[in-house]
Design a protein around this motif. Structure first.
Motif, PDB file in Angstrom:
ATOM      1  N   ALA A  54     -73.675  46.872  63.602  1.00 17.22           N
ATOM      2  CA  ALA A  54     -74.257  48.067  62.984  1.00 17.22           C
ATOM      3  C   ALA A  54     -74.624  49.118  64.024  1.00 17.22           C
ATOM      4  CB  ALA A  54     -75.492  47.679  62.158  1.00 17.22           C
ATOM      5  N   VAL A  55     -75.211  48.709  65.153  1.00  9.03           N
ATOM      6  CA  VAL A  55     -75.621  49.684  66.164  1.00  9.03           C
ATOM      7  C   VAL A  55     -74.399  50.267  66.882  1.00  9.03           C
ATOM      8  CG1 VAL A  55     -76.051  48.249  68.223  1.00  9.03           C
ATOM      9  CG2 VAL A  55     -77.509  50.207  67.740  1.00  9.03           C
ATOM     10  N   GLN A  56     -73.362  49.472  67.078  1.00  5.76           N
ATOM     11  CA  GLN A  56     -72.140  49.990  67.700  1.00  5.76           C
ATOM     12  C   GLN A  56     -71.479  51.028  66.800  1.00  5.76           C
ATOM     13  OE1 GLN A  56     -69.915  46.416  68.544  1.00  5.76           O
ATOM     14  NE2 GLN A  56     -70.770  46.250  70.594  1.00  5.76           N
ATOM     15  N   ALA A  57     -71.408  50.731  65.505  1.00  6.92           N
ATOM     16  CA  ALA A  57     -70.816  51.685  64.558  1.00  6.92           C
ATOM     17  C   ALA A  57     -71.618  52.984  64.534  1.00  6.92           C
ATOM     18  CB  ALA A  57     -70.752  51.061  63.165  1.00  6.92           C
ATOM     19  N   LEU A  58     -72.938  52.876  64.537  1.00  4.06           N
ATOM     20  CA  LEU A  58     -73.791  54.064  64.534  1.00  4.06           C
ATOM     21  C   LEU A  58     -73.595  54.883  65.815  1.00  4.06           C
ATOM     22  CD1 LEU A  58     -75.944  55.732  63.117  1.00  4.06           C
ATOM     23  CD2 LEU A  58     -77.669  54.190  64.088  1.00  4.06           C
ATOM     24  N   ALA A  59     -73.500  54.206  66.960  1.00  3.98           N
ATOM     25  CA  ALA A  59     -73.286  54.906  68.232  1.00  3.98           C
ATOM     26  C   ALA A  59     -71.952  55.653  68.220  1.00  3.98           C
ATOM     27  CB  ALA A  59     -73.328  53.914  69.389  1.00  3.98           C
ATOM     28  N   LEU A  60     -70.919  55.013  67.714  1.00  6.47           N
ATOM     29  CA  LEU A  60     -69.608  55.668  67.658  1.00  6.47           C
ATOM     30  C   LEU A  60     -69.623  56.871  66.719  1.00  6.47           C
ATOM     31  CD1 LEU A  60     -67.320  52.526  67.721  1.00  6.47           C
ATOM     32  CD2 LEU A  60     -67.665  54.200  69.559  1.00  6.47           C
ATOM     33  N   ARG A  61     -70.355  56.767  65.612  1.00  5.95           N
ATOM     34  CA  ARG A  61     -70.481  57.918  64.697  1.00  5.95           C
ATOM     35  C   ARG A  61     -71.184  59.084  65.383  1.00  5.95           C
ATOM     36  NH1 ARG A  61     -72.172  53.763  60.830  1.00  5.95           N
ATOM     37  NH2 ARG A  61     -70.324  53.228  59.630  1.00  5.95           N
ATOM     38  N   LEU A  62     -72.236  58.789  66.134  1.00  7.46           N
ATOM     39  CA  LEU A  62     -72.967  59.835  66.850  1.00  7.46           C
ATOM     40  C   LEU A  62     -72.074  60.489  67.903  1.00  7.46           C
ATOM     41  CD1 LEU A  62     -75.664  61.307  67.475  1.00  7.46           C
ATOM     42  CD2 LEU A  62     -76.056  59.535  69.182  1.00  7.46           C
ATOM     43  N   ILE A  63     -71.341  59.685  68.654  1.00  6.59           N
ATOM     44  CA  ILE A  63     -70.438  60.226  69.672  1.00  6.59           C
ATOM     45  C   ILE A  63     -69.364  61.093  69.018  1.00  6.59           C
ATOM     46  CG2 ILE A  63     -68.681  59.607  71.374  1.00  6.59           C
ATOM     47  CD1 ILE A  63     -70.491  57.108  71.971  1.00  6.59           C
ATOM     48  N   ALA A  64     -68.788  60.632  67.917  1.00  9.34           N
ATOM     49  CA  ALA A  64     -67.768  61.410  67.202  1.00  9.34           C
ATOM     50  C   ALA A  64     -68.340  62.730  66.706  1.00  9.34           C
ATOM     51  CB  ALA A  64     -67.210  60.596  66.040  1.00  9.34           C
ATOM     52  N   ASP A  65     -69.565  62.697  66.176  1.00 11.02           N
ATOM     53  CA  ASP A  65     -70.205  63.919  65.690  1.00 11.02           C
ATOM     54  C   ASP A  65     -70.419  64.911  66.830  1.00 11.02           C
ATOM     55  OD1 ASP A  65     -71.556  65.321  63.434  1.00 11.02           O
ATOM     56  OD2 ASP A  65     -73.283  65.155  64.796  1.00 11.02           O
ATOM     57  N   ARG A  66     -70.847  64.419  67.975  1.00 15.79           N
ATOM     58  CA  ARG A  66     -71.047  65.306  69.125  1.00 15.79           C
ATOM     59  C   ARG A  66     -69.725  65.917  69.583  1.00 15.79           C
ATOM     60  NH1 ARG A  66     -75.541  62.196  72.900  1.00 15.79           N
ATOM     61  NH2 ARG A  66     -77.268  62.457  71.443  1.00 15.79           N
ATOM     62  N   LEU A  67     -68.675  65.115  69.590  1.00 13.48           N
ATOM     63  CA  LEU A  67     -67.353  65.633  69.973  1.00 13.48           C
ATOM     64  C   LEU A  67     -66.890  66.717  68.998  1.00 13.48           C
ATOM     65  CD1 LEU A  67     -65.546  62.343  70.990  1.00 13.48           C
ATOM     66  CD2 LEU A  67     -66.080  64.268  72.491  1.00 13.48           C
ATOM     67  N   GLU A  68     -67.084  66.474  67.696  1.00 13.71           N
ATOM     68  CA  GLU A  68     -66.670  67.439  66.680  1.00 13.71           C
ATOM     69  C   GLU A  68     -67.409  68.768  66.810  1.00 13.71           C
ATOM     70  OE1 GLU A  68     -65.264  64.695  62.949  1.00 13.71           O
ATOM     71  OE2 GLU A  68     -67.361  65.284  63.069  1.00 13.71           O
ATOM     72  N   HIS A  69     -68.625  68.721  67.306  1.00 11.09           N
ATOM     73  CA  HIS A  69     -69.432  69.937  67.419  1.00 11.09           C
ATOM     74  C   HIS A  69     -69.461  70.498  68.839  1.00 11.09           C
ATOM     75  CE1 HIS A  69     -70.841  68.234  63.592  1.00 11.09           C
ATOM     76  NE2 HIS A  69     -70.903  69.505  63.253  1.00 11.09           N
ATOM     77  N   GLY A  70     -68.558  70.004  69.675  1.00 10.08           N
ATOM     78  CA  GLY A  70     -68.451  70.536  71.027  1.00 10.08           C
ATOM     79  C   GLY A  70     -69.631  70.218  71.921  1.00 10.08           C
ATOM     80  N   GLU A  71     -70.363  69.177  71.618  1.00 13.38           N
ATOM     81  CA  GLU A  71     -71.546  68.838  72.405  1.00 13.38           C
ATOM     82  C   GLU A  71     -71.241  67.857  73.532  1.00 13.38           C
ATOM     83  OE1 GLU A  71     -74.703  67.600  69.812  1.00 13.38           O
ATOM     84  OE2 GLU A  71     -74.222  69.157  68.386  1.00 13.38           O
ATOM     85  N   ALA A  72     -70.007  67.391  73.620  1.00 12.96           N
ATOM     86  CA  ALA A  72     -69.637  66.449  74.678  1.00 12.96           C
ATOM     87  C   ALA A  72     -68.458  67.022  75.448  1.00 12.96           C
ATOM     88  CB  ALA A  72     -69.275  65.099  74.074  1.00 12.96           C
ATOM     89  N   VAL A  73     -68.208  66.481  76.621  1.00 18.17           N
ATOM     90  CA  VAL A  73     -67.081  66.918  77.426  1.00 18.17           C
ATOM     91  C   VAL A  73     -65.796  66.564  76.687  1.00 18.17           C
ATOM     92  CG1 VAL A  73     -65.915  66.631  79.628  1.00 18.17           C
ATOM     93  CG2 VAL A  73     -68.405  66.563  79.525  1.00 18.17           C
ATOM     94  N   PRO A  74     -64.911  67.531  76.469  1.00 12.03           N
ATOM     95  CA  PRO A  74     -63.673  67.225  75.753  1.00 12.03           C
ATOM     96  C   PRO A  74     -62.745  66.359  76.593  1.00 12.03           C
ATOM     97  CG  PRO A  74     -63.662  69.481  76.544  1.00 12.03           C
ATOM     98  CD  PRO A  74     -65.011  68.911  76.844  1.00 12.03           C
ATOM     99  N   GLY A  75     -61.900  65.621  75.942  1.00  8.19           N
ATOM    100  CA  GLY A  75     -60.937  64.770  76.628  1.00  8.19           C
ATOM    101  C   GLY A  75     -61.165  63.315  76.294  1.00  8.19           C
ATOM    102  N   PRO A  76     -60.300  62.473  76.798  1.00  6.36           N
ATOM    103  CA  PRO A  76     -60.393  61.048  76.479  1.00  6.36           C
ATOM    104  C   PRO A  76     -61.617  60.403  77.096  1.00  6.36           C
ATOM    105  CG  PRO A  76     -58.682  61.441  78.110  1.00  6.36           C
ATOM    106  CD  PRO A  76     -59.185  62.782  77.673  1.00  6.36           C
TER     107      PRO A  76
END
Length: 84
Positions: A54-76
């Motif tokens: 559950a915590v891994q899935a939640l972390a991945l959702r948060l990371i994906a959300d940040r990527l979608e909103h340009g809040e993380a460094v783009p790229g792999p």
């Protein structure tokens, strides 16, 4: 950081990071899994394994959300989880 050639264009290799999972056992027997590096990423489970999933899935959702909103460094990215 090593460089990679991709389709004739030189790019920097993706940097990886690990997210430590901390575990706590509640008095009622439930497990609590928490990733301190990502505030608010905490999940319960009947077992440690369910709390981990559950915590891994939640972390991945948060990371994906940040990527979608340009809040993380783009790229792999290379993400792994380490049980603390």
């Amino acid at each position: 950081m090593k460089n990679l050639w991709h389709y004739g264009v030189m790019r920097k290799a993706a940097t990886g990071f690990s997210l430590a999972i901390e575990y706590y056992r509640e008095e009622d027997g439930r497990w609590l899994a928490d990733i301190a590096a990502l505030p608010g990423v905490t999940a319960y489970g009947r077992t440690r394994k369910l709390a981990t999933a559950a915590v891994q899935a939640l972390a991945l959702r948060l990371i994906a959300d940040r990527l979608e909103h340009g809040e993380a460094v783009p790229g792999p990215m290379n993400v792994s989880f380490i049980a603390a």
